[in-house]
Design an enzyme around this catalytic site. Structure first.
Site: not given
Ligand code: BGC
Length: 767
Positions: A355, A482, A593-594
């Site tokens: 993505w 994630e 994570k992000q």
């Protein structure tokens, strides 16, 4: 962030230079010196062979192999993932003098220097080889890939003996015995090979995906030489003995044509003769002309897409390297190509596109090369059928775009990701919206765009669910973060799905009004109905978005109740966490994570108040470990927006030099190509303060304290706007005879060919 810079390459505004050979850096350097032209890519390996650590990688966009997954019997879990396969070593060379074989790792070498010239895309390596006998020979090697005539590759070897006259044995060829390092398997089966007067060709096919590559070469040598034919399994080439005269240069030029057949549509013979024809054309063009064309291509890139930074040599080199590698990976040549997370520079991530393409890479093309942006979306259209099959695998109608792919099929066999992450689907819808919003390309929207939107919304409506209270949302999903698996009402997924529904309904209503015949055709093709439209509208209206009164979004239902971890208490040696913590341990706390909430606040930036952005940034950033290389740039952009200028610059520090300084300690595996795109986004959206999601472009430029100035360009409504920011002022100018209205610091201005200057307001000062 547990990231440390490791500056190995020499600073230079237009070159990447390795001065001296350090074997411990050999694979990192191979990645850094990767060349590509969207069609093919080749790592910077030593073509003469080496015993130093090496990933001899040569790849073609869209050429892959299939493998069997060990997870079988679970519906929806991918059983036959594919990966970009290592292909022909078209630079194959061996050199020896008096029985001594050149191997930089063990031979005595002086004055080793490697330079990648960003202005021409030519990679040069030179060194002096000192033989046991004391004989010295200067060797230079050059290579480049033609950026427009994509099948063409070039290699030049120059030999100058410094203190002797004698002979050198050289073998040059094409080698399909390449091992796919990640799997330790050679995947090529030879179909045909043959010699011409000064050249040779070979055609091979992959074992299970049955794709083909023709590779052929012609040699030009500045002396008469007897060339002995050399054939081995999967290999063809020549052995020769070249005469060397002291102080005189012997030059060997190898022109290589590689032609791929992604889907078999012709016979071996027909591909062969196609390859031979292209090779003849390459020979006709000649090396010097090709080099000139190469220079013209890069002149255009630098004249139009360069970012100039004064007062910061490191980031100047860094951002140019990023732009260079992005252009090499993709410039819109072919709508069946996409941008792998590692580009064409290594085997990690299987060469797959994620993505990242629509969210991080697309803006670069939208503002520099809209045709390339459209081609990226056409890739998704070309793979719509595969996305429909994937939706069926997940027991849904419509189209579900894969989390990782080369050919449109899902290639990720980790079910947590492949079966529960829907950001590729909402990303495609977002990409269509962003592209059409900026280019007004209704032809694309009313055809391919609308069809994709219908199928994506259809999938989302079926994959989402209704709670007993009558609310709509996604259950059992993983968002961009994630570290949280099988959660309900993930903020990103719900928000992006809601936007997708709204946009789909808006586009279809517009079509009904403005282009009813096209709507009828679409209806016939997709079966879309008014009931469906009403349902999508209802889904959107009822989508759960968890937000507190303070403006803080909850990342998913129950996130606020998760056990808290102080991420700063995790020792640096435990990163990357995937390698040091058991998989399930990562999932059991509030560590991120992000960006997830921050990601949708970035993508649809102007739909949120400044206060909403501040509150969410202050809550989520301290919980984020930035284990994805895409993360720092997004944080940098939002930090700049909320006035945390120092923090914005700190996060930016990782962006342009992520690979040059090997921040993530894994550049040896390949470049972080999509993070490279995020570095461009970081400067333009972060410091340039560009926002492209409102009715017109707006800019709120600020400048990092340590910079004297920076300059960049964006193309918008056919006007190419140049923006220069200094510590006091911003200057806007349209450089191509157009004029355009934009917003700068909350005021609308018409910008034309005269330079328009403003003083940076207090709010955007970084001092
Ligand atoms: C990130 C994904 C990204 C992928 C490829 C992963 O580490 O979590 O969001 O798509 O890398 O860049």
């Amino acid at each position: 962030m547990a990231k440390i810079a490791d500056q190995y390459f020499v600073l230079d505004p237009w070159k990447i230079i390795e001065d001296g050979f350090d074997p411990s850096y050999s694979q990192v350097a191979e990645s850094i010196f990767s060349l590509g032209n969207e069609y093919m890519g080749v790592r910077g390996y030593f073509e003469e062979g080496t015993t130093s650590e090496s990933l001899l990688g040569s790849y073609f966009n869209g050429i892959y192999e299939n493998t069997k997954s060990t997870y079988t019997g679970y519906k929806g879990v991918v059983t036959e993932p594919h990966f970009m396969v290592n292909a022909v070593d078209w630079l194959y060379t061996r050199l020896s003098i008096e029985g001594e074989q050149l191997d930089i790792n063990v031979s005595t070498i002086e004055k080793f220097r490697r330079e990648l010239d960003l202005k021409t895309g030519v990679l040069t390596r030179s060194f002096t080889w000192i033989l046991a006998s004391g004989k010295r020979i200067k060797i230079s090697m050059q290579r480049f890939l033609h950026m427009e005539r994509a099948e063409y590759g070039y290699q030049v070897i120059q030999l100058v003996p410094e203190n002797f006259s004698g002979v050198i044995s050289a073998t040059l060829g094409l080698d399909f015995n390449t091992i796919h390092a990640g799997r330790d398997v050679a995947y090529w089966q030879e179909q045909k090979k043959g010699f011409t007067e000064q050249g040779a060709s070979i055609l091979s096919q992959t074992i299970s995906s049955e794709q083909r590559v023709y590779s052929g070469f012609e040699l030009e040598i500045n002396q008469d030489v007897v060339m002995n034919k050399l054939e081995q399994p999967q290999f063809i080439g020549y052995e020769m003995t070249l005469n060397l005269s002291e102080g005189q240069e012997t030059t060997v030029k190898k022109m290589v044509t590689n032609v791929v057949e992604k889907k078999i549509t012709e016979s071996v013979e027909s591909l062969w003769s196609r390859g031979e024809k292209v090779l003849a054309l390459q020979k006709g063009l000649g090396y010097e002309k090709a080099l000139l064309e190469q220079k013209t291509f890069w002149d255009y890139v630098w004249a139009n897409f360069d970012i100039q930074i004064e007062g910061d040599d490191k980031n100047q080199q860094g951002i140019r390297y990023c732009i260079f590698q992005l252009q090499q990976t993709y410039h819109g040549q072919d709508p069946t190509n996409n941008i792998g997370a590692k580009g064409l520079t290594g085997e990690a991530y299987g060469g797959h596109a994620f993505w990242d393409t629509e969210t991080c890479c697309l803006p670069y093309y939208l503002f520099n090369n809209p045709k390339a942006a459209r081609n990226l979306l056409e890739f998704r259209y070309n793979t719509l059928e595969q996305a429909k099959v994937r939706a069926r695998d997940l027991d849904c109608p419509g189209a579900c775009y894969p989390i990782a792919t080369l050919n449109g099929k899902e290639a990720c066999d980790l079910w947590q990701h492949a079966s529960t992450q829907f950001q590729p689907s909402t990303g495609v819808a977002y990409g269509i919206w962003h592209y059409v919003h900026l280019t007004e390309d209704k032809e694309f929207l009313y055809g391919h765009g609308a069809e994709m939107l219908i199928e994506i919304s259809r999938f989302l409506a079926a994959r989402g669910d209704w709670s007993p209270e009558g609310d709509f949302g996604f259950f059992g999903v993983m968002g961009p973060d994630e570290f949280q698996v099988m959660v309900n009402h993930n903020g990103y997924t719900n928000y992006m799905a809601q936007q997708t529904f709204d946009y789909t309904v808006e586009v279809l209503c517009e079509l009904q009004r403005l282009a009813p015949t096209m709507y009828d055709l679409l209806q016939e093709k997709t079966g879309v109905s008014d009931d469906e439209l009403n349902n999508w509208q209802k889904c959107s209206e009822k989508t759960v978005i968890l937000q507190e009164k303070t403006g803080l979004f909850e990342q998913h239902d129950g996130y606020f109740k998760l056990p808290h971890i102080d991420i700063h208490s995790i020792p640096v040696e435990e990163f990357p966490l995937y390698n040091h913590w058991s998989y399930d341990r990562i999932y059991r706390n509030d560590m991120i994570k992000q960006p997830d909430v921050l990601m949708f606040q970035f993508l649809y930036n102007q739909r949120f108040t400044s206060e909403e952005k501040r509150v969410n940034y202050e809550f989520y950033e301290p919980r984020t470990i930035h284990e994805s290389s895409l993360s720092p740039s997004i944080h940098s952009i939002l930090a700049a927006e909320i006035g945390r200028h120092e923090e914005a610059f700190d996060f930016f520090g990782f962006a342009t030099r992520m690979d040059l300084d090997n921040y993530n300690r894994n550049t040896n595996e390949g470049l972080h190509t999509t993070s490279i795109a995020a570095a461009w986004v970081n400067i333009v959206y972060g410091f340039g303060g560009l926002r492209s999601d409102g009715p017109m472009l707006l800019f709120n430029p600020s400048i990092p304290q340590s910079w004297d100035s920076y300059t960049f360009r964006v193309e918008y409504k056919q006007a190419v706007i140049e923006i220069k920011v200094t510590s006091e002022k911003v200057a806007f100018q349209v450089v191509n005879n157009h004029s355009v209205e934009i917003t700068i610091y909350d005021q609308v201005y018409e910008i034309g060919t005269d330079i328009f200057t403003l003083t940076i307001p207090e709010k955007w000062r970084t001092e």
